[in-house]
Design a protein around this motif. Structure first.
Motif, PDB file in Angstrom:
ATOM      1  N   GLU A 110       0.835  -1.215   0.000  1.00 24.51           N
ATOM      2  CA  GLU A 110       0.000   0.000   0.000  1.00 24.51           C
ATOM      3  C   GLU A 110       0.867   1.261   0.000  1.00 24.51           C
ATOM      4  O   GLU A 110       0.455   2.310  -0.516  1.00 24.51           O
ATOM      5  CB  GLU A 110      -1.033   0.029   1.106  1.00 24.51           C
ATOM      6  CG  GLU A 110      -0.880  -0.462   2.466  1.00 24.51           C
ATOM      7  CD  GLU A 110      -0.370  -1.857   2.778  1.00 24.51           C
ATOM      8  OE1 GLU A 110      -0.116  -2.690   1.904  1.00 24.51           O
ATOM      9  OE2 GLU A 110      -0.203  -2.078   3.971  1.00 24.51           O
ATOM     10  N   GLY A 111       2.077   1.161   0.536  1.00 26.47           N
ATOM     11  CA  GLY A 111       2.993   2.311   0.505  1.00 26.47           C
ATOM     12  C   GLY A 111       3.326   2.697  -0.933  1.00 26.47           C
ATOM     13  O   GLY A 111       3.393   3.884  -1.286  1.00 26.47           O
ATOM     14  N   ILE A 113       1.398   2.005  -3.552  1.00 30.37           N
ATOM     15  CA  ILE A 113       0.161   2.506  -4.180  1.00 30.37           C
ATOM     16  C   ILE A 113      -0.060   3.979  -3.813  1.00 30.37           C
ATOM     17  O   ILE A 113      -0.428   4.790  -4.656  1.00 30.37           O
ATOM     18  CB  ILE A 113      -1.034   1.612  -3.774  1.00 30.37           C
ATOM     19  CG1 ILE A 113      -0.852   0.237  -4.426  1.00 30.37           C
ATOM     20  CG2 ILE A 113      -2.365   2.234  -4.187  1.00 30.37           C
ATOM     21  CD1 ILE A 113      -1.813  -0.819  -3.974  1.00 30.37           C
ATOM     22  N   GLU A 114       0.252   4.295  -2.564  1.00 35.47           N
ATOM     23  CA  GLU A 114       0.096   5.692  -2.127  1.00 35.47           C
ATOM     24  C   GLU A 114       0.963   6.626  -2.967  1.00 35.47           C
ATOM     25  O   GLU A 114       0.511   7.685  -3.404  1.00 35.47           O
ATOM     26  CB  GLU A 114       0.531   5.792  -0.662  1.00 35.47           C
ATOM     27  CG  GLU A 114      -0.512   6.385   0.250  1.00 35.47           C
ATOM     28  CD  GLU A 114      -0.124   6.119   1.694  1.00 35.47           C
ATOM     29  OE1 GLU A 114      -0.843   5.345   2.344  1.00 35.47           O
ATOM     30  OE2 GLU A 114       0.930   6.638   2.137  1.00 35.47           O
ATOM     31  N   GLN A 115       2.193   6.202  -3.193  1.00 40.26           N
ATOM     32  CA  GLN A 115       3.095   7.050  -3.993  1.00 40.26           C
ATOM     33  C   GLN A 115       2.593   7.163  -5.428  1.00 40.26           C
ATOM     34  O   GLN A 115       2.632   8.233  -6.030  1.00 40.26           O
ATOM     35  CB  GLN A 115       4.509   6.461  -4.003  1.00 40.26           C
ATOM     36  CG  GLN A 115       5.195   6.537  -2.657  1.00 40.26           C
ATOM     37  CD  GLN A 115       6.669   6.106  -2.732  1.00 40.26           C
ATOM     38  OE1 GLN A 115       7.338   6.292  -3.729  1.00 40.26           O
ATOM     39  NE2 GLN A 115       7.160   5.519  -1.660  1.00 40.26           N
ATOM     40  N   LEU A 116       2.124   6.050  -5.992  1.00 41.62           N
ATOM     41  CA  LEU A 116       1.667   6.071  -7.384  1.00 41.62           C
ATOM     42  C   LEU A 116       0.375   6.888  -7.521  1.00 41.62           C
ATOM     43  O   LEU A 116       0.157   7.558  -8.525  1.00 41.62           O
ATOM     44  CB  LEU A 116       1.437   4.640  -7.894  1.00 41.62           C
ATOM     45  CG  LEU A 116       2.691   3.762  -7.956  1.00 41.62           C
ATOM     46  CD1 LEU A 116       2.318   2.318  -8.321  1.00 41.62           C
ATOM     47  CD2 LEU A 116       3.706   4.313  -8.972  1.00 41.62           C
ATOM     48  N   ALA A 117      -0.445   6.820  -6.471  1.00 36.89           N
ATOM     49  CA  ALA A 117      -1.731   7.532  -6.532  1.00 36.89           C
ATOM     50  C   ALA A 117      -1.530   9.046  -6.508  1.00 36.89           C
ATOM     51  O   ALA A 117      -2.430   9.800  -6.887  1.00 36.89           O
ATOM     52  CB  ALA A 117      -2.628   7.097  -5.372  1.00 36.89           C
ATOM     53  N   ALA A 118      -0.354   9.483  -6.081  1.00 44.08           N
ATOM     54  CA  ALA A 118      -0.098  10.933  -6.047  1.00 44.08           C
ATOM     55  C   ALA A 118       0.335  11.464  -7.416  1.00 44.08           C
ATOM     56  O   ALA A 118       0.379  12.678  -7.631  1.00 44.08           O
ATOM     57  CB  ALA A 118       0.981  11.238  -4.995  1.00 44.08           C
ATOM     58  N   LEU A 119       0.647  10.573  -8.349  1.00 44.75           N
ATOM     59  CA  LEU A 119       1.061  11.024  -9.683  1.00 44.75           C
ATOM     60  C   LEU A 119      -0.137  11.566 -10.455  1.00 44.75           C
ATOM     61  O   LEU A 119      -1.269  11.154 -10.225  1.00 44.75           O
ATOM     62  CB  LEU A 119       1.684   9.860 -10.476  1.00 44.75           C
ATOM     63  CG  LEU A 119       2.942   9.220  -9.890  1.00 44.75           C
ATOM     64  CD1 LEU A 119       3.380   8.032 -10.756  1.00 44.75           C
ATOM     65  CD2 LEU A 119       4.074  10.244  -9.788  1.00 44.75           C
ATOM     66  N   ARG A 140      -7.617  -9.828   3.747  1.00 46.41           N
ATOM     67  CA  ARG A 140      -6.882  -9.092   4.760  1.00 46.41           C
ATOM     68  C   ARG A 140      -6.475  -7.695   4.286  1.00 46.41           C
ATOM     69  O   ARG A 140      -6.366  -6.769   5.056  1.00 46.41           O
ATOM     70  CB  ARG A 140      -5.605  -9.879   5.095  1.00 46.41           C
ATOM     71  CG  ARG A 140      -5.402 -10.083   6.553  1.00 46.41           C
ATOM     72  CD  ARG A 140      -4.149 -10.911   6.816  1.00 46.41           C
ATOM     73  NE  ARG A 140      -4.197 -12.246   6.234  1.00 46.41           N
ATOM     74  CZ  ARG A 140      -3.101 -12.960   5.957  1.00 46.41           C
ATOM     75  NH1 ARG A 140      -1.892 -12.473   6.177  1.00 46.41           N
ATOM     76  NH2 ARG A 140      -3.209 -14.171   5.463  1.00 46.41           N
ATOM     77  N   LYS A 141      -6.217  -7.558   2.988  1.00 44.85           N
ATOM     78  CA  LYS A 141      -5.565  -6.325   2.534  1.00 44.85           C
ATOM     79  C   LYS A 141      -6.458  -5.358   1.759  1.00 44.85           C
ATOM     80  O   LYS A 141      -6.024  -4.246   1.459  1.00 44.85           O
ATOM     81  CB  LYS A 141      -4.378  -6.703   1.648  1.00 44.85           C
ATOM     82  CG  LYS A 141      -3.369  -7.568   2.370  1.00 44.85           C
ATOM     83  CD  LYS A 141      -1.965  -7.331   1.897  1.00 44.85           C
ATOM     84  CE  LYS A 141      -0.981  -7.936   2.882  1.00 44.85           C
ATOM     85  NZ  LYS A 141       0.373  -7.909   2.462  1.00 44.85           N
ATOM     86  N   ALA A 142      -7.676  -5.779   1.426  1.00 45.83           N
ATOM     87  CA  ALA A 142      -8.501  -4.961   0.518  1.00 45.83           C
ATOM     88  C   ALA A 142      -8.664  -3.521   1.011  1.00 45.83           C
ATOM     89  O   ALA A 142      -8.501  -2.570   0.250  1.00 45.83           O
ATOM     90  CB  ALA A 142      -9.866  -5.625   0.334  1.00 45.83           C
ATOM     91  N   ARG A 143      -8.969  -3.368   2.294  1.00 51.78           N
ATOM     92  CA  ARG A 143      -9.258  -2.021   2.779  1.00 51.78           C
ATOM     93  C   ARG A 143      -8.034  -1.117   2.703  1.00 51.78           C
ATOM     94  O   ARG A 143      -8.093   0.028   2.226  1.00 51.78           O
ATOM     95  CB  ARG A 143      -9.793  -2.080   4.223  1.00 51.78           C
ATOM     96  CG  ARG A 143     -10.167  -0.735   4.791  1.00 51.78           C
ATOM     97  CD  ARG A 143     -10.938  -0.893   6.094  1.00 51.78           C
ATOM     98  NE  ARG A 143     -12.204  -1.609   5.888  1.00 51.78           N
ATOM     99  CZ  ARG A 143     -13.327  -1.048   5.466  1.00 51.78           C
ATOM    100  NH1 ARG A 143     -13.346   0.258   5.208  1.00 51.78           N
ATOM    101  NH2 ARG A 143     -14.424  -1.741   5.302  1.00 51.78           N
ATOM    102  N   ALA A 144      -6.877  -1.641   3.131  1.00 52.51           N
ATOM    103  CA  ALA A 144      -5.655  -0.823   3.110  1.00 52.51           C
ATOM    104  C   ALA A 144      -5.290  -0.443   1.674  1.00 52.51           C
ATOM    105  O   ALA A 144      -4.833   0.673   1.407  1.00 52.51           O
ATOM    106  CB  ALA A 144      -4.508  -1.586   3.770  1.00 52.51           C
ATOM    107  N   ALA A 148      -5.223   3.345   0.188  1.00 53.85           N
ATOM    108  CA  ALA A 148      -3.982   3.891  -0.378  1.00 53.85           C
ATOM    109  C   ALA A 148      -4.207   4.495  -1.764  1.00 53.85           C
ATOM    110  O   ALA A 148      -3.354   5.217  -2.263  1.00 53.85           O
ATOM    111  CB  ALA A 148      -2.928   2.792  -0.452  1.00 53.85           C
ATOM    112  N   GLY A 149      -5.335   4.169  -2.393  1.00 51.60           N
ATOM    113  CA  GLY A 149      -5.616   4.783  -3.697  1.00 51.60           C
ATOM    114  C   GLY A 149      -5.820   3.793  -4.827  1.00 51.60           C
ATOM    115  O   GLY A 149      -5.932   4.191  -5.983  1.00 51.60           O
ATOM    116  N   LEU A 150      -5.857   2.492  -4.497  1.00 43.36           N
ATOM    117  CA  LEU A 150      -6.148   1.506  -5.547  1.00 43.36           C
ATOM    118  C   LEU A 150      -7.578   1.726  -6.040  1.00 43.36           C
ATOM    119  O   LEU A 150      -8.482   1.960  -5.243  1.00 43.36           O
ATOM    120  CB  LEU A 150      -5.996   0.088  -4.976  1.00 43.36           C
ATOM    121  CG  LEU A 150      -6.033  -1.028  -6.022  1.00 43.36           C
ATOM    122  CD1 LEU A 150      -4.739  -1.036  -6.823  1.00 43.36           C
ATOM    123  CD2 LEU A 150      -6.222  -2.401  -5.361  1.00 43.36           C
TER     124      LEU A 150
END
Ligand code: SAM
Ligand code: SF4
Ligand code: SF4
Length: 380
Positions: A110-111, A113-119, A140-144, A148-150
Motif C-alpha cells: 500500500e505504501g 500505491i500511495e506514492q503512485l496515486a499521487a502522480l 486481509r488487505k482490501a481495505r488498506a 492507499a488509492g487503488l
C-alpha cells in the motif's frame, strides 16, 4: 552522451542498458511505436515470488525449493518504481497495473500505491491504478489497498470446485478464501471486480458454466468474469495448442445456458471482447490472445521486478532501466529524469513487437534461440 554497455546485472534474461540519445525532445505524451501504437499502459511486477504454483505459470517441478528467486537487493525500491512510473506518465501512460508473482506478497504494497496515486497525467488527472492478484491475501488487505488509492482489482480464479481449484494452484489452497477476498474487495468499493479464469482444455473446462452461474447469482454486476485462453508464455509450462480452448467455444458453452449480447469495446487497446447477459445480470469478457491476436492495439509496456523493461509479453530481451536509475553518466553525474525519458521514448519508438499476430500467421519464432520471459517474472 555515453553509449556505455554495462555488463548484465542479472544473467537470467538478456537486458542491455538502453541508449540515452544525445538530444531528444521532452516527452509530450504522444510517443508512438513503429506500428503507430501509443504508450498507454504500464504493468509493474513487484515480486517474482508467489505462494501458488499454478501449473501453467510456475510448475512445481521447476519452481521448487532450489529455484533462485531474485535477491532483495535486485528489486526496485518503491521510490525507484514511482520514478519510472512518473517518466512513463509523461510519455502518455494513464493506467498502471501492479502484478507479479503475487503482488500482495510484497511487503507494505500500500505504501507503493500511495506514492503512485499521487502522480498526475500531464492534463492533471489521477491515474487508473489496478492490481492483479490470486486473491489469497485479499480479504486481509482490501481495505488498506483501497485507502492507499487503488481503484480496481482483478482476481484470478480458475475453478469454483474446491478440489479442482486446489489442484490447479497446486498448493492445496481453498477456493473459499479467494471468494472471501472478492467479497472484501466489493465491500470496500473496488467493484466491479474483474475475475480472470484461465481455461485449459482437459483441466477446467467443466468449470466454465458453474463459475459463470455462480458469479451471476452471487455478484451480478459487481463482478465481470473474463475467460482467458491458455497462452504459450515462457518456456516452463509445456504449453500445447490442443490444451487451448478457443474463446468462441467457451462462448458457445455459455450461450447454451444464457442469452448473451455483444457489447462495444470501451477502451482502445482493451484486450477483452465484452458481452453481457441479455437479462441484465452482468457482463463477461473473452481474452483470446491465441485465437484472435490483438497486437494491433497493444499499448502496454512491462517493468520487471528488478527494473527491466519488456515491450512484449513474449520478448526474450529486456532493457535494463535499473542500470540508468542506479548508474551514472560518463561524467559521474546520475542520469536525469529527462535523459531516462529520452531513452524510454527511443525504445518505444523503435518497437515493432507483434508476437501473437505472427504466431497466428504461423510465423512466430521463439526469438533468436533466447529464452522467453516467464509469466511469474513479468506478470500478466
Ligand atoms: N499472481 C497474480 C495472479 O495470479 O493473478 C498475478 C500474476 S499472474 C502471472 C497474472 C495473470 O496471468 C493471472 O490472471 C494468470 O492466470 C495469468 N496467466 C499466467 N500464466 C498464464 C498462461 N500460461 N496463459 C494465460 N494466462 C496466464
Ligand atoms: Fe502465482 Fe499468479 Fe502464476 Fe498462479 S498465475 S503461479 S498465482 S503468479
Ligand atoms: Fe502486445 Fe506482444 Fe501480446 Fe502482441 S504479443 S498483444 S505485442 S504483448
Amino acid at each position: 552522451m555515453g553509449e556505455t554497455i554495462i555488463p548484465l546485472a542479472d544473467l537470467r534474461y538478456a537486458a542491455p542498458v538502453p541508449r540515452v540519445p544525445a538530444a531528444a525532445p521532452a516527452p509530450n505524451g504522444l510517443v508512438a511505436d513503429r506500428l503507430g501504437r501509443p504508450l498507454h499502459d504500464l504493468r509493474i511486477s513487484v515480486t517474482d515470488r508467489c505462494n501458488f504454483r499454478c501449473s501453467y505459470c510456475m510448475p512445481k517441478e521447476v519452481f521448487d525449493r532450489d529455484y533462485k528467486f531474485l535477491p532483495q537487493t535486485s528489486l526496485l525500491s518503491f521510490e525507484e518504481i514511482t520514478r519510472v512510473a512518473r517518466i512513463f506518465v509523461a510519455h502518455g501512460v494513464a493506467k498502471l497495473r501492479l502484478t507479479g508473482g503475487e503482488p500482495l506478497l510484497r511487503k507494505h504494497l500500500e505504501g507503493l500505491i500511495e506514492q503512485l496515486a499521487a502522480l498526475r497525467t500531464p492534463a492533471g488527472e489521477p491515474l487508473d491504478i489496478t492490481l492483479t492478484t490470486n486473491g489469497s491475501l485479499l480479504e486481509r488487505k482490501a481495505r488498506a489497498l483501497r485507502d492507499a488509492g487503488l481503484k480496481r482489482v482483478t482476481v484470478s480464479l480458475d475453478a469454483l470446485d474446491d478440489a479442482i481449484f486446489r489442484r490447479m494452484n497446486d498448493v492445496d489452497f481453498p477456493v473459499a478464501d479467494v471468494l472471501r477476498g472478492i467479497d472484501a474487495a466489493i465491500a470496500v468499493g473496488l467493484a466491479p471486480v474483474k475475475v480472470n479464469m484461465v481455461v485449459k482444455r482437459g483441466t477446467n473446462e467443466h468449470e466454465i458454466v458453474p463459475l459463470a452461474r455462480f458469479v451471476r447469482e452471487r455478484y451480478g454486476r459487481n463482478v465481470v468474469l473474463r475467460f482467458i485462453e491458455y497462452m504459450d508464455v515462457g518456456a516452463t509450462n509445456g504449453w500445447r495448442m490442443d490444451e487451448v480452448l478457443p474463446s468462441d467455444e467457451v462462448r458457445a458453452l455459455l450461450a447454451r445456458e444464457f442469452a448473451l449480447e455483444r457489447l462495444e469495446p470501451n477502451a482502445n487497446g482493451e484486450t477483452a471482447e465484452r458481452w453481457r447477459y441479455a437479462d441484465g445480470a452482468g457482463e463477461v469478457g473473452f481474452i483470446s490472445s491465441v485465437t484472435k491476436a490483438f497486437c494491433r492495439d497493444c499499448n502496454r509496456a512491462r517493468l520487471s521486478t528488478e527494473g527491466k523493461l519488456f515491450l512484449c509479453l513474449f520478448a526474450s530481451r529486456g532493457h535494463d532501466l535499473r542500470a540508468l536509475l542506479r548508474g551514472q553518466r560518463p561524467d559521474g553525474r546520475p542520469w536525469s529524469d529527462d535523459e531516462i525519458a529520452a531513452a524510454i521514448g527511443l525504445l518505444w519508438s523503435e518497437r515493432d513487437d507483434r508476437y501473437s499476430e505472427l504466431r497466428s500467421a504461423g510465423r512466430a519464432e521463439a526469438g533468436s534461440g533466447e529464452r522467453r520471459i516467464e509469466m511469474h517474472y513479468i506478470g500478466g
